[in-house]
Each structure stands twice: as C-alpha cells, then as structure tokens.
Design a protein around this motif. Structure first.
Motif, PDB file in Angstrom:
ATOM      1  N   ILE A  87       0.919  -1.166   0.221  1.00  0.00           N
ATOM      2  CA  ILE A  87       0.021  -0.033  -0.064  1.00  0.00           C
ATOM      3  C   ILE A  87       1.065   1.104  -0.027  1.00  0.00           C
ATOM      4  O   ILE A  87       0.495   2.264  -0.660  1.00  0.00           O
ATOM      5  N   VAL A  88       1.910   1.067   0.850  1.00  0.00           N
ATOM      6  CA  VAL A  88       2.806   2.367   0.804  1.00  0.00           C
ATOM      7  C   VAL A  88       3.373   2.604  -0.524  1.00  0.00           C
ATOM      8  O   VAL A  88       3.451   3.941  -1.103  1.00  0.00           O
ATOM      9  N   LEU A  89       4.020   1.721  -1.240  1.00  0.00           N
ATOM     10  CA  LEU A  89       4.529   1.741  -2.649  1.00  0.00           C
ATOM     11  C   LEU A  89       3.508   2.202  -3.562  1.00  0.00           C
ATOM     12  O   LEU A  89       3.734   2.686  -4.409  1.00  0.00           O
TER      13      LEU A  89
ATOM     14  N   ILE B 254      11.558   0.108   1.914  1.00  0.00           N
ATOM     15  CA  ILE B 254      10.402  -0.479   1.544  1.00  0.00           C
ATOM     16  C   ILE B 254      10.272  -1.389   0.621  1.00  0.00           C
ATOM     17  O   ILE B 254       9.695  -2.524   0.669  1.00  0.00           O
ATOM     18  N   GLU B 255      10.771  -0.920  -0.478  1.00  0.00           N
ATOM     19  CA  GLU B 255      10.783  -1.892  -1.704  1.00  0.00           C
ATOM     20  C   GLU B 255      11.503  -3.426  -1.409  1.00  0.00           C
ATOM     21  O   GLU B 255      11.196  -4.159  -1.696  1.00  0.00           O
ATOM     22  N   SER B 256      12.802  -3.152  -0.629  1.00  0.00           N
ATOM     23  CA  SER B 256      13.581  -4.312  -0.010  1.00  0.00           C
ATOM     24  C   SER B 256      12.594  -4.945   0.641  1.00  0.00           C
ATOM     25  O   SER B 256      12.713  -6.486   0.714  1.00  0.00           O
ATOM     26  N   LEU B 257      11.970  -4.389   1.624  1.00  0.00           N
ATOM     27  CA  LEU B 257      11.067  -5.395   2.621  1.00  0.00           C
ATOM     28  C   LEU B 257       9.854  -5.898   1.762  1.00  0.00           C
ATOM     29  O   LEU B 257       9.887  -7.130   2.265  1.00  0.00           O
TER      30      LEU B 257
ATOM     31  N   VAL C   6      10.370   7.644  -8.727  1.00  0.00           N
ATOM     32  CA  VAL C   6      10.847   6.433  -8.051  1.00  0.00           C
ATOM     33  C   VAL C   6      11.245   5.197  -8.887  1.00  0.00           C
ATOM     34  O   VAL C   6      10.130   4.812  -9.455  1.00  0.00           O
ATOM     35  N   GLU C   7      12.287   4.741  -8.893  1.00  0.00           N
ATOM     36  CA  GLU C   7      12.281   3.470 -10.018  1.00  0.00           C
ATOM     37  C   GLU C   7      12.054   2.219  -9.232  1.00  0.00           C
ATOM     38  O   GLU C   7      12.514   1.989  -7.866  1.00  0.00           O
ATOM     39  N   ASN C   8      11.429   1.254  -9.537  1.00  0.00           N
ATOM     40  CA  ASN C   8      11.311   0.058  -9.205  1.00  0.00           C
ATOM     41  C   ASN C   8      12.178  -1.042  -9.564  1.00  0.00           C
ATOM     42  O   ASN C   8      11.952  -1.485 -10.659  1.00  0.00           O
TER      43      ASN C   8
END
Length: 450
Positions: A67-69, A192-195, A430-432
């Motif tokens: 949700i945050v991302l 958060i992406e790593s999480l 923001v790159e993913n």
C-alpha cells in the motif's frame, strides 16, 4: 515426469483432490475411531495450521509495503483520491449486488422450511459451545467500528491482525511519504521496496509447502464430517454454492467484460492459481501474495495499482461473504420461524455489505458479525451453531468469490486508469528495481517480479 516439472497450481489441485479422497475414506471406514481423532488432531491439523500461519505471518508486512509503494507510485496525491474513490465505489456496488442476489435466492427457494427439527436440535447441541465462544467476542456495528479503523498504536494493530487499522496507517504513511521532497523520500522508499522483496521471497519458499498444507487442511474437514452433515443441511449448502457460483461466473464475468475491458474466459484462465490457492486456504489474507503476483504477471495490472487495490480488497471487498451473509441470516430466520419484512431484509442486505467490509480475511472471519446481524433481526445468535459444521467447506467456496472479486476490481482500475490520457498512476521519481528483474519461472504463482 518429475514433480518439480508440474506447475505449482496443478500440484495444489492434486493435493486438494487426494486430501478430500483420503479424508472421506477415513471417515467412511473408521468414523470416530480413536486413531482417526489422534491422526487429525496431532498430524493433519497441525500441518495445515502451520502452513496457514506461514502465509499469514507475511500478510502485515506485505500489506504495509504494497500500500505504501502503491500510494507513492500514484505520484500526485490527487490521483489517490480519484483511484481510491473508484475502488470504494466498485467494492460497495459489487458487494451490494452479491448481498441482494443471496436474499433473492433464499426467498425463491425457502430452504429453512426443509430442515428437520430433530436435525436442528442435534446441530445446536453439537456446536452450542463453539457458538457461545464466538458470541462472547462478537464485534458490533456502528460508530465504534468506524473509530477503531484509526489505530492508537499501529504496532498493536499489526500484532492483532487488525487489517483495517493497518491499511489506514499504511495509507496515511504513504501519503505523507509522497508529500515530502523526493530526495528525502527515496532512501525510505528503497527500504520499503526491499522489505516487499524479502516478504515475496519468504512467500515463494512457503508456497513450496503448499501441496502438503492443502492436503492436510482438506483432510481434516472431510475426515471429521464426511458427507453426512452436508446431507442434513443439503438445501442450504446447495443454495449457498448456487449463489456463489452465479455471482462468480455471471456477475463478475460481466463486470470484467464491460468495466475491465477483458474477455471473461481469458480472465478465468489467467486467474487459476489464485482460485486454487483461495479454495485451499479459505483465507483472503493468505491468498493475497498470490493475488498480487497473478494480477501483475498474468492480468497485466500495473504494480502500483495491484499493490494498492488488492490489499484493500482482501479486507474490504468480500463478495462471497456478502452472498453468504444474506443467505445464512434468512435461512436461520426461516428455521426459527422468524418472518422478516421487506424492510428488515433490506437492512440485512445493507449489513451484509458492511460485514463484507469489516470481516477479517481469515477462515470463519465473518461468523461473529453474522451473529450480530441475527440478534438485530430477532433470530437467536446461537442459531449460528446449526451451520458451523459445514462452514469450513462453504468458506472455501466463498473465499474463491472474495478473491476473484478483488482481481476484477484490479482489472477495472487498470482499464479505467490506462484509458485516461497517459499512465497517471506511475511515479517517474521512484524507480522500481523489481520491474527490471527477469521473468519468473512458469510454475511459480507468487513471484511479483516480471
């Protein structure tokens, strides 16, 4: 053929069939023998419970990260209001259709009149204690339910699996993160992406155990009850399954076709991994990792939308629960001779929609709320004991409707947003890294990468 070469969803389906077959065989040949009780209580039930817990332990961090991302990926915060509004309208509309369908079917078939009073008395006696324990912890509808969405302590909400509160905190956190300067937000977004990547890897490992967990879960149900209980409540069971099937196959297919811009057959073919996982686990929350993966990889829903809509749907969009609530409340009213007026039935439908929003996305999560509805229309709440024996089997079926309803919402949002001028839901700041990863193996339905 090596087992590893068989797609995971096929192995899960095979385990489901073999577990049901083994459970029915044990129930028919041994009944309530001591060794069958020992086998169920000390081997099958713990294996199934461990598998469910392994999945459920990933839900809170996955929901938070997704949700945050998803919110930060929407870019302009004004997009959140637009997308969120569309999502909420879709959830309420589809749940209202589901609840109305259930009530119409009950009025047409009148299933409560066919239940033998002796069977009713026996079921009440067998499951009274379980119903009483549920009633003691039953939540209520009203202002308190709304207030509790805002957590005093988000950590406590996460520990208690209070998913509405977790979702609220994640939405607020994501909005705040999107509002601060890009250079200040980027490091935390990367964390958060790593999480999210770590959680997905955990889920990949857990899903390797899925065939064993599924076998154990279905074995417990079928070995304990067999078909005898289904026969006693046959009309009710058939009516619930009919309602779920009609809503899933007809209503959701129409929504996908006319609002999602996708051929229904393509949608169902690409969603098979989600369907199997939902049926096996009886949990929208436990199915969430697979739902996100299938939405992104098979249904081509942008990750920002999948990460935003599906965690919300796992808690707030339970079409199958809405069908089930309407049928169950009116069925039990008929069993106890309570004649509900048209106005009361409309109230039941409205409460069914609220239940579909407030029920926990875990096995049996809607039952305490159904007891509240029963009491509100003059039906003894302990009457829920009559259907407890078959609830797990029906829970498996309605979870399929719940999670496929979530997928149709994601398809609708993706179609609606991409039909606008440009991909407004992407955040160029923001790159993913996950979007640049190589495509996952074909038999892995839980990898989000690709």
């Amino acid at each position: 053929m090596k087992t590893a070469s068989i797609p995971l969803h096929t192995r899960i389906l095979l385990a489901l069939f073999l577990g049901a077959l083994a459970g029915l065989a044990v129930h028919s040949l041994a009944g309530e023998a001591q060794w069958t009780i020992w086998l169920t209580d000390n081997i099958a039930a713990p294996v199934g419970e461990i598998f469910l817990r392994l999945l459920l332990m990933t839900v809170v961090p996955l929901v938070f990260a997704s949700i945050v991302l998803g919110v930060t990926g929407l870019g302009d915060v004004r997009n959140l209001g637009r997308v969120g509004g569309k999502t909420l309208v879709y959830f309420v509309a589809s749940s209202a259709i589901a609840a109305a369908l259930g009530i119409i079917l009950v009025n047409l078939m009148d299933p409560g009149s066919s239940l033998d009073p002796l069977v009713r008395a026996a079921l009440l006696e067998d499951f009274r204690d379980q119903a009483s324990s549920m009633q003691a912890g039953s939540p209520g509808f009203g202002v308190d339910m709304l207030v509790n969405i805002v957590p005093r302590n988000p950590v406590e909400a996460a520990a208690n699996m209070d998913m509405l509160a977790v979702i609220f905190f994640a939405l607020v956190f994501g909005v705040a993160l999107a509002l601060i300067p890009r250079e200040r937000a980027a490091p935390l977004i990367a964390v958060i992406e790593s999480l999210g990547d770590v959680v997905i890897k955990i889920i990949e490992m857990v899903m390797r155990l899925a065939p064993y967990g599924v076998f154990a879960l279905i074995f417990v149900v079928t070995s304990r009850f067999g078909w005898s209980l289904l026969a006693q409540l046959g009309v009710y069971v058939v009516l619930v399954l009919l309602g779920l099937t009609l809503h899933t196959v007809v209503t959701l297919s129409l929504l996908v076709k006319f609002f999602g811009g996708m051929k229904p057959l393509d949608f169902w073919r690409r969603s098979r991994a989600v369907i199997v996982t939902a049926f096996a686990t009886s949990s929208s929350s436990a199915t969430l990792p697979t739902s996100i993966a299938v939405a992104e990889r098979e249904l081509k829903v942008p990750p920002t939308l999948a990460g935003f809509v599906l965690p919300l749907g796992a808690t707030m969009n339970m079409n199958g629960t809405a069908v089930y609530v309407g049928i169950t409340v009116l069925f039990l009213a008929q069993v106890f001779g309570v004649d509900l007026t048209l106005g009361q039935q409309v109230v039941v439908a409205m409460l069914g929609v609220i239940t579909a929003i407030g029920a926990a996305g875990v096995p049996g999560g809607s039952l305490p709320l159904i007891m509240v509805i029963l009491a509100s229309v003059g039906v003894p709440p302990e009457g829920i004991a009559i259907i407890l024996g078959v609830d797990r089997i029906l829970d498996m079926a309605r979870t399929v409707t719940n999670v496929t309803g979530d997928l149709t919402a994601a398809v609708f949002l993706a179609h609606s947003e991409t039909s606008r001028a440009g991909p407004t839901f992407e955040n160029p700041a923001v790159e993913n890294p996950a979007s640049e990863s190589p495509a996952p193996a074909a038999d892995n339905p839980v990898s989000r990468q690709g």
